[in-house]
Design a protein around this motif. Structure first.
Motif, PDB file in Angstrom:
ATOM      1  N   CYS A 164       0.827  -1.207   0.000  1.00  0.00           N
ATOM      2  CA  CYS A 164       0.000   0.000   0.000  1.00  0.00           C
ATOM      3  C   CYS A 164       0.861   1.255   0.000  1.00  0.00           C
ATOM      4  O   CYS A 164       0.514   2.256  -0.633  1.00  0.00           O
ATOM      5  CB  CYS A 164      -0.934  -0.003   1.199  1.00  0.00           C
ATOM      6  N   GLN A 165       1.972   1.206   0.688  1.00  0.00           N
ATOM      7  CA  GLN A 165       2.864   2.361   0.733  1.00  0.00           C
ATOM      8  C   GLN A 165       3.536   2.587  -0.616  1.00  0.00           C
ATOM      9  O   GLN A 165       3.717   3.741  -1.042  1.00  0.00           O
ATOM     10  CB  GLN A 165       3.921   2.151   1.813  1.00  0.00           C
ATOM     11  N   ASP A 166       3.876   1.506  -1.318  1.00  0.00           N
ATOM     12  CA  ASP A 166       4.575   1.622  -2.595  1.00  0.00           C
ATOM     13  C   ASP A 166       3.641   1.854  -3.773  1.00  0.00           C
ATOM     14  O   ASP A 166       4.073   2.361  -4.812  1.00  0.00           O
ATOM     15  CB  ASP A 166       5.397   0.351  -2.861  1.00  0.00           C
ATOM     16  N   CYS A 167       2.369   1.479  -3.639  1.00  0.00           N
ATOM     17  CA  CYS A 167       1.428   1.574  -4.760  1.00  0.00           C
ATOM     18  C   CYS A 167       0.166   2.322  -4.321  1.00  0.00           C
ATOM     19  O   CYS A 167      -0.919   1.732  -4.221  1.00  0.00           O
ATOM     20  CB  CYS A 167       1.053   0.185  -5.267  1.00  0.00           C
ATOM     21  N   ILE A 197      -2.320   0.814   7.830  1.00  0.00           N
ATOM     22  CA  ILE A 197      -1.821   0.791   6.464  1.00  0.00           C
ATOM     23  C   ILE A 197      -1.967   2.183   5.873  1.00  0.00           C
ATOM     24  O   ILE A 197      -2.726   3.021   6.370  1.00  0.00           O
ATOM     25  CB  ILE A 197      -2.561  -0.241   5.583  1.00  0.00           C
ATOM     26  N   THR A 198      -1.230   2.427   4.795  1.00  0.00           N
ATOM     27  CA  THR A 198      -1.267   3.723   4.131  1.00  0.00           C
ATOM     28  C   THR A 198      -2.664   4.008   3.588  1.00  0.00           C
ATOM     29  O   THR A 198      -3.360   3.102   3.144  1.00  0.00           O
ATOM     30  CB  THR A 198      -0.246   3.740   2.980  1.00  0.00           C
ATOM     31  N   LEU A 199      -3.048   5.264   3.606  1.00  0.00           N
ATOM     32  CA  LEU A 199      -4.346   5.662   3.073  1.00  0.00           C
ATOM     33  C   LEU A 199      -4.437   5.315   1.590  1.00  0.00           C
ATOM     34  O   LEU A 199      -3.595   5.715   0.798  1.00  0.00           O
ATOM     35  CB  LEU A 199      -4.554   7.169   3.275  1.00  0.00           C
ATOM     36  N   MET A 200      -5.451   4.528   1.211  1.00  0.00           N
ATOM     37  CA  MET A 200      -5.655   4.098  -0.174  1.00  0.00           C
ATOM     38  C   MET A 200      -6.971   4.706  -0.670  1.00  0.00           C
ATOM     39  O   MET A 200      -8.036   4.099  -0.572  1.00  0.00           O
ATOM     40  CB  MET A 200      -5.703   2.568  -0.245  1.00  0.00           C
ATOM     41  N   LEU A 218      -8.613  -5.230  10.828  1.00  0.00           N
ATOM     42  CA  LEU A 218      -9.818  -4.968  10.035  1.00  0.00           C
ATOM     43  C   LEU A 218     -10.205  -3.494  10.120  1.00  0.00           C
ATOM     44  O   LEU A 218     -10.549  -2.869   9.115  1.00  0.00           O
ATOM     45  CB  LEU A 218     -10.962  -5.845  10.530  1.00  0.00           C
ATOM     46  N   GLY A 219     -10.132  -2.944  11.323  1.00  0.00           N
ATOM     47  CA  GLY A 219     -10.449  -1.531  11.483  1.00  0.00           C
ATOM     48  C   GLY A 219      -9.509  -0.643  10.693  1.00  0.00           C
ATOM     49  O   GLY A 219      -9.936   0.350  10.083  1.00  0.00           O
ATOM     50  N   ALA A 220      -8.217  -1.004  10.665  1.00  0.00           N
ATOM     51  CA  ALA A 220      -7.238  -0.220   9.913  1.00  0.00           C
ATOM     52  C   ALA A 220      -7.537  -0.249   8.417  1.00  0.00           C
ATOM     53  O   ALA A 220      -7.420   0.764   7.730  1.00  0.00           O
ATOM     54  CB  ALA A 220      -5.834  -0.752  10.189  1.00  0.00           C
ATOM     55  N   ILE A 221      -7.927  -1.410   7.912  1.00  0.00           N
ATOM     56  CA  ILE A 221      -8.262  -1.529   6.491  1.00  0.00           C
ATOM     57  C   ILE A 221      -9.462  -0.656   6.147  1.00  0.00           C
ATOM     58  O   ILE A 221      -9.445   0.101   5.167  1.00  0.00           O
ATOM     59  CB  ILE A 221      -8.542  -2.998   6.125  1.00  0.00           C
ATOM     60  N   LEU A 222     -10.506  -0.742   6.933  1.00  0.00           N
ATOM     61  CA  LEU A 222     -11.719   0.023   6.635  1.00  0.00           C
ATOM     62  C   LEU A 222     -11.492   1.525   6.787  1.00  0.00           C
ATOM     63  O   LEU A 222     -12.070   2.327   6.040  1.00  0.00           O
ATOM     64  CB  LEU A 222     -12.846  -0.442   7.558  1.00  0.00           C
ATOM     65  N   ASP A 223     -10.648   1.923   7.724  1.00  0.00           N
ATOM     66  CA  ASP A 223     -10.349   3.344   7.906  1.00  0.00           C
ATOM     67  C   ASP A 223      -9.501   3.893   6.760  1.00  0.00           C
ATOM     68  O   ASP A 223      -9.633   5.065   6.400  1.00  0.00           O
ATOM     69  CB  ASP A 223      -9.607   3.577   9.226  1.00  0.00           C
ATOM     70  N   SER A 224      -8.635   3.057   6.205  1.00  0.00           N
ATOM     71  CA  SER A 224      -7.682   3.525   5.201  1.00  0.00           C
ATOM     72  C   SER A 224      -8.171   3.374   3.767  1.00  0.00           C
ATOM     73  O   SER A 224      -7.502   3.847   2.847  1.00  0.00           O
ATOM     74  CB  SER A 224      -6.354   2.765   5.361  1.00  0.00           C
ATOM     75  N   CYS A 225      -9.302   2.710   3.563  1.00  0.00           N
ATOM     76  CA  CYS A 225      -9.810   2.459   2.205  1.00  0.00           C
ATOM     77  C   CYS A 225     -11.258   2.944   2.109  1.00  0.00           C
ATOM     78  O   CYS A 225     -12.205   2.132   2.127  1.00  0.00           O
ATOM     79  CB  CYS A 225      -9.720   0.978   1.860  1.00  0.00           C
TER      80      CYS A 225
END
Length: 297
Positions: A164-167, A197-200, A218-225
């Motif tokens: 996520c950080q690289d793309c 994870i990086t904001l996507m 799971l919370g990090a994924i939903l917050d960042s996407c």
């Protein structure tokens, strides 16, 4: 007296033999359509050796090589690297999509000769995570990335976070760790999803196979996407914890949601036994009620 032609006899004088077809005179657009069905390996093995006209289209038309699908051709096989290198030469830097097995050598070849890549499907990746990270950082236009790992150096490297950080422009990401191994001796390596994870901003589809998922992950994924429409994760729930109402509402906002069923924490002591019992469930909106993801101890 001459006999009349017999209509039931295909060899009678009344039958006209079909004219011989000149396959070399096929229009280039028709040839391109045929070659796209064949794929690069079959083109180079025979189609471009048929005649001068066919070879001219196969070699000189970069449009034919914008999408390169190597099928199951291994890059480390006798002719694999030769075929991939030749395909990249014919693409003349215009390749936008590549699919097939990949090793270290081919990863760096893609960076060097396919800087415009938007779609990259690595059906079997024979390279450590650090090499993959280095390469992805040099392909800024990627929108669709699929990786099936056949090797991993250490599962603690948090490959998802690194990708996520690289793309940051990805719209679709599919990561399969089911064939990866931890060469430090702990057996099957599972991607651990537990940190930020990086904001996507553009990611619409995320599929993660054979992972350790935590409630925090799971919370990090939903917050960042924020644009996520499809989320599919298989593997185990680990780390304990409960899903609160806020996280439930975020899950409801995902149209297509598949999450691992809850699993006991002891699977790491008996990886093969729990692998046999691995279950997956599709979560619908009606499921959010008593199910709280409490991990059985």
């Amino acid at each position: 007296m001459a006999s009349s032609p017999n209509p039931k006899n295909p060899r009678s004088p009344a039958s006209a033999s079909p004219a011989a077809r000149d396959w070399a005179s096929l229009p280039p657009d028709i040839l391109i359509s045929v070659f796209l069905v064949l794929g690069p390996y079959d083109i180079m093995r025979g189609a471009d050796r048929t005649c001068t006209a066919w070879r001219r289209v196969a070699v000189d038309d970069p449009d034919l090589w914008r999408r390169i699908d190597m099928g199951d051709v291994l890059p480390c096989s006798a002719g694999g690297r030769v075929v991939v290198s030749a395909a990249m030469d014919r693409a003349a830097g215009q390749c936008e999509s590549f699919s097939g097995p990949c090793d270290n050598h081919l990863l760096f070849l893609l960076v060097e000769r396919a800087p415009l890549l938007k779609i990259l499907h690595l059906t079997h990746l024979y390279a450590p995570n650090k090499v993959l990270t280095l390469v992805l950082n040099r392909l800024p236009l990627l929108e669709d990335l699929e990786i099936s790992l056949s090797y991993v150096s250490t599962p603690s490297e948090n490959l998802l976070q690194s990708i996520c950080q690289d793309c940051p422009r990805l719209k679709k990401l599919r990561l399969n760790c089911s064939e990866s191994y931890d060469h430090n001796g702990s057996g099957v390596a599972m991607e651990i999803i537990r940190g930020k994870i990086t904001l996507m901003r553009e990611l619409q589809s995320l599929e993660l196979f054979h992972c350790d998922l935590t409630v925090q992950g799971l919370g990090a994924i939903l917050d960042s996407c924020p644009m996520l429409e499809t989320l599919r994760i298989t593997g185990f729930m680990c780390g304990g914890g409960k899903m609160d109402e806020k996280l439930r509402q975020k899950c409801v906002g995902v149209k297509n949601l598949t999450l691992p069923d809850k699993s006991v924490n002891s699977y790491r002591r008996h990886p093969m036994r729990h692998r046999m019992r691995l279950r997956m469930r599709t979560v619908h909106r009606r499921d959010f009620g008593p199910w709280d993801w409490q991990i059985d101890g």
